[in-house]
Design a protein around this motif. Sequence first.
Motif, PDB file in Angstrom:
ATOM      1  N   MET A 201      37.110 -19.167  69.978  1.00 31.60           N
ATOM      2  CA  MET A 201      35.695 -18.612  70.166  1.00 31.60           C
ATOM      3  C   MET A 201      36.129 -17.273  71.292  1.00 31.60           C
ATOM      4  O   MET A 201      35.816 -15.990  70.746  1.00 31.60           O
ATOM      5  CB  MET A 201      35.246 -19.224  71.152  1.00 31.60           C
ATOM      6  N   GLY A 202      36.956 -16.848  71.900  1.00 33.44           N
ATOM      7  CA  GLY A 202      38.121 -15.986  72.696  1.00 33.44           C
ATOM      8  C   GLY A 202      38.917 -15.152  71.557  1.00 33.44           C
ATOM      9  O   GLY A 202      38.757 -13.935  71.581  1.00 33.44           O
ATOM     10  N   LEU A 203      39.887 -15.117  70.368  1.00 32.38           N
ATOM     11  CA  LEU A 203      40.403 -14.754  69.425  1.00 32.38           C
ATOM     12  C   LEU A 203      39.312 -14.426  68.897  1.00 32.38           C
ATOM     13  O   LEU A 203      39.744 -13.128  68.775  1.00 32.38           O
ATOM     14  CB  LEU A 203      40.851 -15.777  68.552  1.00 32.38           C
ATOM     15  N   VAL A 204      38.628 -14.440  68.216  1.00 26.61           N
ATOM     16  CA  VAL A 204      37.671 -13.574  67.264  1.00 26.61           C
ATOM     17  C   VAL A 204      36.491 -13.033  67.657  1.00 26.61           C
ATOM     18  O   VAL A 204      35.713 -11.825  67.382  1.00 26.61           O
ATOM     19  CB  VAL A 204      36.390 -15.055  66.302  1.00 26.61           C
ATOM     20  N   ALA A 205      35.844 -13.155  69.043  1.00 23.95           N
ATOM     21  CA  ALA A 205      35.065 -12.356  70.280  1.00 23.95           C
ATOM     22  C   ALA A 205      35.723 -11.181  70.128  1.00 23.95           C
ATOM     23  O   ALA A 205      35.046  -9.665  70.389  1.00 23.95           O
ATOM     24  CB  ALA A 205      34.744 -13.212  71.347  1.00 23.95           C
ATOM     25  N   VAL A 206      36.844 -10.917  70.456  1.00 22.31           N
ATOM     26  CA  VAL A 206      38.507 -10.259  71.247  1.00 22.31           C
ATOM     27  C   VAL A 206      38.805  -9.093  70.079  1.00 22.31           C
ATOM     28  O   VAL A 206      38.201  -7.873  69.965  1.00 22.31           O
ATOM     29  CB  VAL A 206      39.525 -10.574  71.949  1.00 22.31           C
ATOM     30  N   GLY A 207      38.740 -10.093  68.622  1.00 23.75           N
ATOM     31  CA  GLY A 207      39.032  -8.856  67.301  1.00 23.75           C
ATOM     32  C   GLY A 207      37.717  -8.298  66.937  1.00 23.75           C
ATOM     33  O   GLY A 207      38.031  -7.661  66.435  1.00 23.75           O
ATOM     34  N   ILE A 208      36.825  -9.248  66.565  1.00 21.60           N
ATOM     35  CA  ILE A 208      36.070  -8.405  65.977  1.00 21.60           C
ATOM     36  C   ILE A 208      35.354  -7.040  66.863  1.00 21.60           C
ATOM     37  O   ILE A 208      34.973  -6.492  66.395  1.00 21.60           O
ATOM     38  CB  ILE A 208      34.296  -9.732  65.838  1.00 21.60           C
ATOM     39  N   GLY A 209      35.125  -7.291  68.193  1.00 21.43           N
ATOM     40  CA  GLY A 209      34.376  -6.629  69.650  1.00 21.43           C
ATOM     41  C   GLY A 209      35.350  -5.737  69.355  1.00 21.43           C
ATOM     42  O   GLY A 209      34.901  -4.288  69.155  1.00 21.43           O
ATOM     43  N   CYS A 210      36.790  -5.314  69.392  1.00 17.98           N
ATOM     44  CA  CYS A 210      37.827  -4.290  69.408  1.00 17.98           C
ATOM     45  C   CYS A 210      37.545  -3.426  67.331  1.00 17.98           C
ATOM     46  O   CYS A 210      37.572  -2.177  68.320  1.00 17.98           O
ATOM     47  CB  CYS A 210      38.737  -4.887  69.495  1.00 17.98           C
ATOM     48  N   LEU A 211      37.591  -4.486  66.710  1.00 15.30           N
ATOM     49  CA  LEU A 211      37.458  -4.086  65.543  1.00 15.30           C
ATOM     50  C   LEU A 211      36.128  -2.675  65.096  1.00 15.30           C
ATOM     51  O   LEU A 211      36.272  -1.974  64.594  1.00 15.30           O
ATOM     52  CB  LEU A 211      37.066  -4.553  64.369  1.00 15.30           C
ATOM     53  N   GLN A 212      34.978  -3.613  66.035  1.00 15.92           N
ATOM     54  CA  GLN A 212      33.491  -2.513  65.424  1.00 15.92           C
ATOM     55  C   GLN A 212      33.749  -1.151  66.944  1.00 15.92           C
ATOM     56  O   GLN A 212      33.191  -0.452  66.324  1.00 15.92           O
ATOM     57  CB  GLN A 212      32.474  -3.483  66.185  1.00 15.92           C
ATOM     58  N   PHE A 213      34.633  -1.765  67.916  1.00 21.64           N
ATOM     59  CA  PHE A 213      34.909   0.052  68.576  1.00 21.64           C
ATOM     60  C   PHE A 213      35.311   0.350  67.967  1.00 21.64           C
ATOM     61  O   PHE A 213      35.345   2.119  67.504  1.00 21.64           O
ATOM     62  CB  PHE A 213      35.474  -1.222  69.906  1.00 21.64           C
ATOM     63  N   VAL A 214      36.275   0.116  67.300  1.00 18.21           N
ATOM     64  CA  VAL A 214      37.303   1.603  66.898  1.00 18.21           C
ATOM     65  C   VAL A 214      36.689   1.877  65.600  1.00 18.21           C
ATOM     66  O   VAL A 214      36.659   3.003  65.146  1.00 18.21           O
ATOM     67  CB  VAL A 214      38.673   0.977  66.448  1.00 18.21           C
ATOM     68  N   LEU A 215      36.032   1.249  64.555  1.00 20.66           N
ATOM     69  CA  LEU A 215      35.061   2.228  63.636  1.00 20.66           C
ATOM     70  C   LEU A 215      33.742   2.783  64.401  1.00 20.66           C
ATOM     71  O   LEU A 215      33.670   3.835  63.694  1.00 20.66           O
ATOM     72  CB  LEU A 215      34.964   0.380  62.923  1.00 20.66           C
ATOM     73  N   ASP A 216      34.144   2.328  65.759  1.00 17.89           N
ATOM     74  CA  ASP A 216      32.824   3.593  66.196  1.00 17.89           C
ATOM     75  C   ASP A 216      33.297   4.827  66.462  1.00 17.89           C
ATOM     76  O   ASP A 216      32.276   5.383  66.345  1.00 17.89           O
ATOM     77  CB  ASP A 216      31.617   2.317  66.801  1.00 17.89           C
ATOM     78  N   LYS A 217      34.125   4.202  67.136  1.00 19.32           N
ATOM     79  CA  LYS A 217      34.698   5.643  68.100  1.00 19.32           C
ATOM     80  C   LYS A 217      35.472   6.354  67.186  1.00 19.32           C
ATOM     81  O   LYS A 217      36.513   7.502  67.752  1.00 19.32           O
ATOM     82  CB  LYS A 217      34.861   5.125  69.531  1.00 19.32           C
ATOM     83  N   GLY A 218      36.466   5.631  66.226  1.00 22.92           N
ATOM     84  CA  GLY A 218      37.839   6.064  65.468  1.00 22.92           C
ATOM     85  C   GLY A 218      37.656   8.166  65.471  1.00 22.92           C
ATOM     86  O   GLY A 218      38.608   8.578  65.405  1.00 22.92           O
ATOM     87  N   GLN A 219      36.299   8.264  64.410  1.00 26.11           N
ATOM     88  CA  GLN A 219      36.821   9.254  64.419  1.00 26.11           C
ATOM     89  C   GLN A 219      36.497  10.324  65.004  1.00 26.11           C
ATOM     90  O   GLN A 219      37.459  11.682  64.865  1.00 26.11           O
ATOM     91  CB  GLN A 219      35.789   9.431  62.528  1.00 26.11           C
ATOM     92  N   ARG A 220      35.164   9.844  66.010  1.00 25.46           N
ATOM     93  CA  ARG A 220      35.330  10.849  67.284  1.00 25.46           C
ATOM     94  C   ARG A 220      36.478  10.963  67.827  1.00 25.46           C
ATOM     95  O   ARG A 220      37.000  12.290  68.886  1.00 25.46           O
ATOM     96  CB  ARG A 220      34.130  10.587  67.999  1.00 25.46           C
ATOM     97  N   GLU A 221      37.809  10.361  68.039  1.00 26.68           N
ATOM     98  CA  GLU A 221      38.258  10.160  68.518  1.00 26.68           C
ATOM     99  C   GLU A 221      39.879  10.616  68.091  1.00 26.68           C
ATOM    100  O   GLU A 221      41.093  10.629  68.829  1.00 26.68           O
ATOM    101  CB  GLU A 221      38.544   8.929  69.872  1.00 26.68           C
ATOM    102  N   ASP A 222      39.529  10.851  66.758  1.00 26.02           N
ATOM    103  CA  ASP A 222      40.363  11.386  65.765  1.00 26.02           C
ATOM    104  C   ASP A 222      41.469  10.207  65.427  1.00 26.02           C
ATOM    105  O   ASP A 222      42.805  10.394  65.057  1.00 26.02           O
ATOM    106  CB  ASP A 222      41.938  12.473  66.449  1.00 26.02           C
ATOM    107  N   TRP A 223      40.895   9.038  65.511  1.00 23.61           N
ATOM    108  CA  TRP A 223      41.667   7.984  65.033  1.00 23.61           C
ATOM    109  C   TRP A 223      43.107   7.757  65.822  1.00 23.61           C
ATOM    110  O   TRP A 223      42.990   7.637  67.296  1.00 23.61           O
ATOM    111  CB  TRP A 223      41.858   7.910  63.732  1.00 23.61           C
ATOM    112  N   PHE A 224      43.696   7.440  65.182  1.00 23.71           N
ATOM    113  CA  PHE A 224      45.477   6.894  66.034  1.00 23.71           C
ATOM    114  C   PHE A 224      46.188   8.050  67.016  1.00 23.71           C
ATOM    115  O   PHE A 224      47.106   7.672  67.207  1.00 23.71           O
ATOM    116  CB  PHE A 224      46.728   6.172  64.989  1.00 23.71           C
ATOM    117  N   SER A 225      45.741   9.324  66.713  1.00 18.87           N
ATOM    118  CA  SER A 225      46.072  10.099  67.260  1.00 18.87           C
ATOM    119  C   SER A 225      45.736  10.149  68.828  1.00 18.87           C
ATOM    120  O   SER A 225      46.414  10.161  69.739  1.00 18.87           O
ATOM    121  CB  SER A 225      45.906  11.546  66.534  1.00 18.87           C
ATOM    122  N   SER A 226      44.521   9.399  69.161  1.00 21.20           N
ATOM    123  CA  SER A 226      44.036   8.668  70.271  1.00 21.20           C
ATOM    124  C   SER A 226      45.292   7.454  71.598  1.00 21.20           C
ATOM    125  O   SER A 226      45.045   6.257  70.117  1.00 21.20           O
ATOM    126  CB  SER A 226      42.469   8.166  70.677  1.00 21.20           C
TER     127      SER A 226
END
Length: 511
Positions: A201-226
Amino acid sequence: MNKVSKWIIAISVVLPTLLEVIDTSVVNVSLDHIRGSLSAGIDEATWTITAYLVSNAIVIPLTGWFSRFFGRKRYLIFSVILFTVSSFMCGSSRTLSSLVFFRILQGVGGGALQPLSQAILLEAFPPAQYGMAMAMFGIGVMVGPIVGPVLGGWITDNWSWPWIFYINIPLGILSVIMIMLFIRDPSYIRRTQQKIDFLGMGLVAVGIGCLQFVLDKGQREDWFSSALITRFSIISVVCLILFVIVELRQRDPILHLKVFKDISFSTANSIMFIAFFVLFGTIVLLPIFSQQLLGYNSFLSGLVLAPGGVATLITMPIAGKLVSKVNPKAVLFTGLSILGYSTFVMTRFNLYVDFWTIAWSRAVMGFGMGLVFIPLTTMAFATIKKEELGNATSIFNLTRNLAGSFGVAFVTTLLARRAQFHRARFIENLSPFGYTYQAGLHKAMGVLNLKAGAASAYAGQGLVYRELLKQSNLFSFTDAFHFSTVLLICILPLVFLLKQPNHNETVPAGH
């Protein structure tokens, strides 16, 4: 089950699903009003969207396990109540932090509604009528994202932004009453006293939550330069890999990943991912195209999407009947081909394209999506046992939601990168002494009605450069549409791996 109760069950579960899907996009057009009312910056205000999406994405894969642990009807009622109460609290919020907190709770309540509704519909309708059941479900899932911004804008302009949340309250109360009266758990779904898989439960919550955050904020933060995006990406990958390893060894896992051994189900998930990747990508691209390059206002750019929603709404009941009369593979193949044709039409857009041409391409896409969603969903669960539907629908809905997030993130990034690429290429080949440049400069000066001179030349050069920017942006849009077309063509052969539902199967005795 008699015909009346079957349709009442459908209305009982589709209504809250429609509310939940609308709430994923209803806030978008109200951000400026929310920001001003709560004295927040635009980046801070976007957390009202991100918080909902992240919590929603976390709950979806956990839905099947929660419904087994607490009982499906009980969990469904709890989810609708939590969604409704948190909607009221969102509208009553007077600080941004409280609004974000209650949006998280709203996402937690709403995340379970899609998979639970789909599982209940598949059980309420006999296999011969799966098409009509998924047409009912599809109305909420497909039309909601288009209705959301329009409804949100109208409510915000005519009332005030809290009412985009208050509108959920009477409909949520009605949904709870209908669920209590008409929904029953089938005999094979019982509350289980299984050991709680806290690690999974903890692994899927953190994994999916972080993934959704990356997809939502990635372009605005210039992806992996952030550094922030990089850290969240690493956490997501590590957690999801560990989740797969842990769940495959668990006796009572949060998600039964072994369902992917079913070729038809795995193939349907792959096709669903690409189809919704393209759909949500184009829903984002077309308003940007019409506003940035054609000068449309917000209303017109939103209106250009409307024919797609109408076409989908009309097509779904037709597709629902078709899949019970003809081979669903033929319907799906036709739908994917129409989708590919619609994105190909979009590759022909130029700076002089008219409103109706864009609207027509969206209508064709909406027609194609109606023919894709119904047979694909029907065949996805054709070989899934009834007692495994809750788990399977959780995975299927997670795939669809992540496809939309990946699609939006990818096309916005592709748009920015390809615009830079074409701009650089145009500048490299644009010599100030060349005939094309000089002709364009003189034309620009003529448009501005300027005489020869240094100041006039600078003004003309500015106009030429602005045209260069528009052309490079146009090419970036056509690149994105070309990519979408190729993707859709590539998945066509996968249709033949799907299996048709057994229409002779009966409805289980729980209904």
